[in-house]
Structures are given as C-alpha cells and as structure tokens.
Scaffold this motif. Sequence first.
Motif, mmCIF file in Angstrom:
data_model
loop_
_atom_site.group_PDB
_atom_site.id
_atom_site.type_symbol
_atom_site.label_atom_id
_atom_site.label_comp_id
_atom_site.label_asym_id
_atom_site.label_seq_id
_atom_site.Cartn_x
_atom_site.Cartn_y
_atom_site.Cartn_z
ATOM 1 N N SER A 103 1.039 -1.133 0.389
ATOM 2 C CA SER A 103 0.042 -0.112 -0.042
ATOM 3 C C SER A 103 1.040 1.197 -0.069
ATOM 4 C CB SER A 103 -0.844 0.227 1.231
ATOM 5 O OG SER A 103 -1.798 -1.110 0.979
ATOM 6 N N ASP A 104 1.787 1.439 0.950
ATOM 7 C CA ASP A 104 2.675 2.581 0.912
ATOM 8 C C ASP A 104 3.452 2.522 -0.323
ATOM 9 O OD1 ASP A 104 1.858 3.088 3.554
ATOM 10 O OD2 ASP A 104 3.676 2.155 4.262
ATOM 11 N N LEU A 105 3.821 1.745 -0.952
ATOM 12 C CA LEU A 105 4.643 1.722 -2.333
ATOM 13 C C LEU A 105 3.755 2.193 -3.278
ATOM 14 C CD1 LEU A 105 7.333 1.229 -3.844
ATOM 15 C CD2 LEU A 105 6.481 -1.256 -3.969
ATOM 16 N N LEU A 106 2.652 1.666 -3.531
ATOM 17 C CA LEU A 106 1.677 2.055 -4.379
ATOM 18 C C LEU A 106 1.400 3.722 -4.294
ATOM 19 C CD1 LEU A 106 -0.399 -1.104 -4.614
ATOM 20 C CD2 LEU A 106 0.923 -0.049 -6.688
ATOM 21 N N MET B 266 -3.022 -9.106 -10.293
ATOM 22 C CA MET B 266 -1.671 -9.496 -10.260
ATOM 23 C C MET B 266 -1.605 -10.248 -8.956
ATOM 24 S SD MET B 266 1.492 -6.814 -9.971
ATOM 25 C CE MET B 266 2.080 -6.784 -8.228
ATOM 26 N N ALA B 267 -1.020 -11.580 -9.010
ATOM 27 C CA ALA B 267 -0.926 -12.320 -7.870
ATOM 28 C C ALA B 267 0.461 -12.219 -7.223
ATOM 29 C CB ALA B 267 -1.373 -13.993 -8.489
ATOM 30 N N VAL B 268 0.553 -12.124 -6.267
ATOM 31 C CA VAL B 268 1.772 -12.129 -5.338
ATOM 32 C C VAL B 268 1.890 -13.193 -4.682
ATOM 33 C CG1 VAL B 268 3.273 -10.849 -3.611
ATOM 34 C CG2 VAL B 268 1.708 -9.429 -5.602
ATOM 35 N N ARG C 153 10.597 -5.021 -9.494
ATOM 36 C CA ARG C 153 9.723 -6.003 -10.127
ATOM 37 C C ARG C 153 8.278 -5.697 -10.098
ATOM 38 N NH1 ARG C 153 11.469 -11.510 -8.888
ATOM 39 N NH2 ARG C 153 10.267 -11.254 -7.361
ATOM 40 N N PHE C 154 8.282 -5.680 -8.720
ATOM 41 C CA PHE C 154 6.735 -5.200 -8.274
ATOM 42 C C PHE C 154 6.091 -4.131 -8.877
ATOM 43 C CE2 PHE C 154 3.309 -3.184 -5.463
ATOM 44 C CZ PHE C 154 2.574 -4.353 -5.217
ATOM 45 N N MET C 155 6.700 -2.888 -8.970
ATOM 46 C CA MET C 155 6.425 -1.457 -9.767
ATOM 47 C C MET C 155 6.230 -2.004 -11.045
ATOM 48 S SD MET C 155 5.051 -0.033 -7.239
ATOM 49 C CE MET C 155 4.437 1.178 -8.689
ATOM 50 N N ALA C 156 7.138 -2.606 -11.761
ATOM 51 C CA ALA C 156 7.176 -2.797 -13.179
ATOM 52 C C ALA C 156 5.967 -3.577 -13.611
ATOM 53 C CB ALA C 156 8.403 -3.485 -13.541
#
Length: 120
Positions: free
Chosen positions: A19-22, A80-82, A111-114
């Motif tokens: 959440s913070d990253l997004l 998007m599955a994590v 990689r997550f943000m890409a």
Amino acid sequence: MAKRVLVVEDNELNLKLFSDLLRAHGFLVEPVRDGREAVERARAFAPDLVVMDIQMPHVTGYELILQLKADAALRHIPVMAVTAYAGREDEERLRAAGADAYVSKPITLARFMAAVTELT
C-alpha cells in the motif's frame, strides 16, 4: 486522475508495504485484509488493478481470482498475484484461473512496480 489499486493481503506487514509503495507512486489504494471482503470491496472501490496474495485464510487467492473473473462487473479488472509459490506449475495454475501477472515473493520493489505499471 490517479489509478486505483485494491490490495488483498492477510499479512499486515506486506499489506502496509504494498500500500505504501503504491501510494508513493501516486496510486489510490484500498487495502483489504480478508479475502472474504475482496469482491464486495472491489465492486465499491472500482479498482483499475487488484494485487493479491494467493495463500490466505478463508478464501484462497485462486478462489478469489475465479470469483472476480466470474463477476461481469469485475472480470475486466487485471489481477496481479503475489505469492511465495514459485514453481512453473503454480504460475500456470494462476494464469489459468485468470491472473494477468505473477510476482513471486520475496518481491523486489522494482519488479513489483514494473508489473503494476504494465497492468495499469
């Protein structure tokens, strides 16, 4: 206008990290701790993307993907599955259920943000 991301994750630390990253990248985020609430929250929030853990109590990510893709109002939303599952067969199973992307844990932020950027 900011893109909207529904984050479904039962692990509090991962939920906060995602959440913070997004948010730091300009997304509006709706965090959901329990997969049982995810479909209803998706209808109310109208996300541009759903980011979800696969291994959750009560409702697995696989089941949740199937529910989202079976709902006419939600099936168009990319998922998007994590997951900590990292085998080839796991990715194939997730994609067969309807996941649009797959990111294995432990994640790298780049990689997550890409993957998020590609889907939104």
